[in-house]
Design a protein around this motif. Structure first.
Motif: not given
Length: 444
Positions: A24-31, A114-117, A201-211
């Motif tokens: 089950i994927i929760l949160g953020t935009q569909p893309q 259950v994954t929280v994005l 599970l909590v997953a943080v996406l697009e972590t390239e932005r940390m730079e």
């Protein structure tokens, strides 16, 4: 004459049936939900093939379903089917829908992940988003049979205890040609003291932005370490995992294997493309903290001065449905973590900080309402779940509300000259939602 054929046939069917796991994927935009699924597929070993369902997943207002078949190439055998449900927003209709699915006799809650994005554009909102979705999930689980939820909690905790009692590299051994010894140690302070009944599970996406956060927003190790310590502390209470993902991450598939207890092909670790699952708390954009690996001692070692006991206690206040959140730690987190300016973060998602309080209030109301309903029906043998037609009716009402919101926003944007959405694009979006709603209405 005793009935012998029915039990025999049922036994054959259960033996031949393809194992299934629920994601089950929760949160953020569909893309971003789609991007997360793509990362699952891309991070597998070469000896594993996947057959994804071609159906699109989710939109801004409706839940969606897809699936992925995971196959052993050499044995030409299906290892498991991942049934994937995507939930974009905190909405009561989605909660009823999930409760109905998880109440199924073929679903074991301990085999549900259950994954929280989370969006790397908005680090200040992460703690609040996790609180919102945990409250929402508790509301969902309160609609399910209490004995089933209790069994899920018991199985998850026992597995956590067994895994935490063994060296991690042994318990994460992907071939799983051995059995984990039934050694159960007492849980340490702050470990799994707020069980949910499912894997989290909590997953943080697009972590390239940390730079960008470091180069343009002036972030230092102090901000990055605080966020990591905070997330690990609150997730440890739920026995949850944490992972940071960029576009070339190769650890997601191995982590899902570990969390969903999937039986892997013998010799998989020797195959090209195989990546061993290893904890990583050093590389700020590739953090991996698997369930049952972490502890207060490891969290405190990252940086001195972090009030781990205060955060752990305050998190309970944030999740209390009968409190206003005073004394909680979400507001503390939001005060400490700097706000990322829009021109540096790119597109801003719908989960803006200005709506965080409203989201949390809505999540608490849903959780509290369902908790009361569950208490009222504890003496009943069957779980009352929202019927299909009732669910679809609520979904159509949500579409209508979305139509109104989009129209109002269009008028506001025109008045304020703030880059309005083109009418043709907006009308197309509304038409698509209506079409999906009408097709849903025809189901059954």
């Amino acid at each position: 004459m005793p009935e012998i054929w029915t039990p025999l046939l049922q036994s054959v069917v259960s033996t031949k049936a393809t194992p299934t796991r629920t994601l089950i994927i929760l949160g953020t935009q569909p893309q971003m939900q789609r991007a997360y699924i793509d990362l699952i597929l891309a991070s597998r070993a070469q000896s594993i093939s996947v057959i994804p369902c071609p159906e699109p997943v989710a939109n801004d207002f409706l839940a969606a379903y897809t699936y992925v078949d995971v196959n052993d190439v050499e044995q030409e055998d299906t290892l498991v089917r991942l049934e994937i449900y995507t939930i974009p927003t905190l909405h009561e209709a989605h909660a009823s829908f999930l409760a109905q699915k998880l109440s199924g006799v073929n679903i074991q809650l301990s085999e549900v992940l259950v994954t929280v994005l989370l969006n790397c554009n908005e680090p200040q909102s992460w703690a609040g988003a996790i609180a919102d979705w945990v409250l929402y999930l508790k509301g969902v689980l309160s609609q399910i049979d209490a004995d089933k939820v209790a069994t899920g909690k018991d199985e998850c905790i026992k597995r956590f205890q067994r895994l935490s009692s063994q060296p991690f590299l042994e318990t994460a051994h992907v071939d799983r040609t051995f059995s984990i010894p039934e050694v159960v140690h007492d849980l340490e302070q702050g470990m799994y003291d707020h069980p949910l009944g499912v894997e989290l599970l909590v997953a943080v996406l697009e972590t390239e932005r940390m730079e960008t956060l470091e180069a343009q927003n002036g972030w230092t190790d102090e901000e990055f370490d605080f966020i990591q310590q905070f997330l690990r502390t609150i997730l440890l209470k739920h026995g949850a995992s944490l992972i940071y993902l960029n576009s070339d991450s190769d650890t997601l598939f191995p982590l899902l294997y570990h969390l969903l207890q999937i039986q892997s092909p013998v010799g998989l670790s020797d195959q090209p493309g195989f990546v061993a699952l290893r904890p990583n708390i050093i590389d700020r954009d590739k953090i991996v903290v698997p369930s049952a690996w972490d502890s207060w001692r490891k969290i405190e070692m990252l940086k001195e001065g972090f009030d781990i006991s205060g955060v752990s206690a305050g998190w309970e206040l944030d999740l209390a449905t009968d409190s206003d959140g005073s004394g909680g730690v979400v507001e503390v987190y939001e005060d400490i973590v700097p706000t990322v300016t829009p021109d540096l973060s790119g597109p801003i998602s719908l989960a803006a900080t200005s709506t965080a309080t409203q989201n949390r209030r809505a999540a608490k109301e849903i959780s509290h309402t369902y908790k009361n309903h569950a208490s009222a029906r504890q003496t009943k043998l069957e779980t009352e779940a929202l019927g299909v037609q009732e669910f679809l009716k609520l979904e159509l009402e949500e579409i209508s509300r979305a139509d109104t919101v989009l129209s109002r926003d269009r008028d506001t944007d025109k008045q304020e000259n703030e880059n309005p959405m083109s009418p043709s694009t907006e009308e197309s979006t509304i038409a698509q939602l209506r079409e999906m709603g009408l097709s849903l209405k025809m189901v059954n």
